[in-house]
Design a protein around this motif. Structure first.
Motif, mmCIF file in Angstrom:
data_model
loop_
_atom_site.group_PDB
_atom_site.id
_atom_site.type_symbol
_atom_site.label_atom_id
_atom_site.label_comp_id
_atom_site.label_asym_id
_atom_site.label_seq_id
_atom_site.Cartn_x
_atom_site.Cartn_y
_atom_site.Cartn_z
ATOM 1 N N UNK A 83 46.998 28.367 45.892
ATOM 2 C CA UNK A 83 46.346 29.085 44.801
ATOM 3 C C UNK A 83 45.141 29.871 45.324
ATOM 4 N N UNK A 84 44.388 29.290 46.262
ATOM 5 C CA UNK A 84 43.239 29.986 46.849
ATOM 6 C C UNK A 84 43.711 31.218 47.621
ATOM 7 N N UNK A 85 44.797 31.086 48.392
ATOM 8 C CA UNK A 85 45.325 32.233 49.137
ATOM 9 C C UNK A 85 45.810 33.316 48.190
ATOM 10 N N UNK A 86 46.434 32.905 47.087
ATOM 11 C CA UNK A 86 46.886 33.866 46.082
ATOM 12 C C UNK A 86 45.696 34.592 45.467
ATOM 13 N N UNK A 87 44.625 33.851 45.202
ATOM 14 C CA UNK A 87 43.414 34.434 44.626
ATOM 15 C C UNK A 87 42.757 35.397 45.609
ATOM 16 N N UNK A 88 42.736 35.060 46.885
ATOM 17 C CA UNK A 88 42.199 35.959 47.912
ATOM 18 C C UNK A 88 42.994 37.264 47.902
ATOM 19 N N UNK A 89 44.314 37.160 47.813
ATOM 20 C CA UNK A 89 45.164 38.345 47.749
ATOM 21 C C UNK A 89 44.870 39.203 46.538
ATOM 22 N N UNK A 90 44.617 38.566 45.397
ATOM 23 C CA UNK A 90 44.283 39.328 44.188
ATOM 24 C C UNK A 90 42.977 40.087 44.361
ATOM 25 N N UNK A 91 41.968 39.444 44.959
ATOM 26 C CA UNK A 91 40.697 40.127 45.208
ATOM 27 C C UNK A 91 40.889 41.280 46.183
ATOM 28 N N UNK A 92 41.706 41.094 47.204
ATOM 29 C CA UNK A 92 41.916 42.143 48.210
ATOM 30 C C UNK A 92 42.669 43.339 47.643
ATOM 31 N N UNK A 93 43.617 43.104 46.747
ATOM 32 C CA UNK A 93 44.486 44.172 46.258
ATOM 33 C C UNK A 93 44.008 44.856 44.985
ATOM 34 N N UNK A 94 43.059 44.268 44.296
ATOM 35 C CA UNK A 94 42.600 44.827 43.023
ATOM 36 C C UNK A 94 41.628 45.983 43.248
ATOM 37 N N UNK A 95 41.752 47.004 42.412
ATOM 38 C CA UNK A 95 40.775 48.096 42.437
ATOM 39 C C UNK A 95 39.562 47.739 41.587
ATOM 40 N N UNK A 96 39.765 46.868 40.594
ATOM 41 C CA UNK A 96 38.624 46.399 39.803
ATOM 42 C C UNK A 96 38.801 44.920 39.490
ATOM 43 N N UNK A 97 37.671 44.241 39.487
ATOM 44 C CA UNK A 97 37.620 42.824 39.144
ATOM 45 C C UNK A 97 36.488 42.660 38.131
ATOM 46 N N UNK A 98 36.808 42.081 36.976
ATOM 47 C CA UNK A 98 35.809 41.878 35.943
ATOM 48 C C UNK A 98 35.676 40.377 35.721
ATOM 49 N N UNK A 99 34.468 39.861 35.903
ATOM 50 C CA UNK A 99 34.172 38.450 35.662
ATOM 51 C C UNK A 99 33.378 38.386 34.361
ATOM 52 N N UNK A 100 33.842 37.559 33.422
ATOM 53 C CA UNK A 100 33.141 37.466 32.147
ATOM 54 C C UNK A 100 33.230 36.061 31.580
ATOM 55 N N UNK A 101 32.375 35.781 30.604
ATOM 56 C CA UNK A 101 32.297 34.472 29.963
ATOM 57 C C UNK A 101 33.148 34.504 28.693
ATOM 58 N N UNK A 102 34.221 33.717 28.636
ATOM 59 C CA UNK A 102 35.102 33.759 27.466
ATOM 60 C C UNK A 102 34.652 32.882 26.307
ATOM 61 N N UNK A 103 33.505 32.205 26.434
ATOM 62 C CA UNK A 103 33.049 31.331 25.346
ATOM 63 C C UNK A 103 32.813 32.150 24.086
ATOM 64 N N UNK A 104 33.128 31.556 22.974
ATOM 65 C CA UNK A 104 32.933 32.224 21.691
ATOM 66 C C UNK A 104 34.191 32.895 21.181
ATOM 67 N N UNK A 105 35.208 33.010 22.026
ATOM 68 C CA UNK A 105 36.467 33.599 21.583
ATOM 69 C C UNK A 105 37.371 32.502 21.039
ATOM 70 N N UNK A 106 37.963 32.741 19.874
ATOM 71 C CA UNK A 106 38.907 31.759 19.353
ATOM 72 C C UNK A 106 40.291 32.037 19.935
ATOM 73 N N UNK A 107 41.256 31.200 19.621
ATOM 74 C CA UNK A 107 42.591 31.310 20.209
ATOM 75 C C UNK A 107 43.231 32.659 19.895
ATOM 76 N N UNK A 108 43.103 33.123 18.678
ATOM 77 C CA UNK A 108 43.695 34.412 18.295
ATOM 78 C C UNK A 108 43.066 35.559 19.085
ATOM 79 N N UNK A 109 41.756 35.496 19.285
ATOM 80 C CA UNK A 109 41.063 36.553 20.034
ATOM 81 C C UNK A 109 41.461 36.534 21.510
ATOM 82 N N UNK A 110 41.611 35.345 22.090
ATOM 83 C CA UNK A 110 42.048 35.245 23.490
ATOM 84 C C UNK A 110 43.471 35.769 23.632
#
Length: 92
Positions: free
Chosen positions: A8-35
């Protein structure tokens, strides 16, 4: 069990390497329908969304010499995309 974490870590490294954009955000406050709606909108824009363990993300980004530690406090969701602006537009 350890092998699955390493893969999973190697897969995640690949995602970081291949992505043109990476957005990190806090999902707290979202209900199931919003997610669910957020996932659908991100998928339609060619992006993906997943909540990863902060420890796993820290290991992956440290191996790439990316500094994200200050953004990885509490629950963190990450969106990867091949489009620079698509996930930002959807999440905002």
């Amino acid at each position: 069990m350890a092998n699955a974490k390493i893969l999973e870590q190697k897969s995640l490294v690949g995602k970081f390497e291949n992505a043109k954009s990476v957005v990190v955000f806090d999902p707290r406050g979202l209900n199931v329908a919003e997610v669910t709606e957020l996932r659908r909108a991100l998928r339609e824009s060619g992006s993906d969304y997943k909540v990863y363990k902060n420890t796993l993300v820290k290991r992956a980004v440290n191996s790439l010499d990316i500094k994200l530690d200050e953004f990885l406090e509490g629950p963190s969701a990450i969106s990867f995309s091949s489009d620079e602006l698509a996930p930002v537009k959807v999440i905002s």
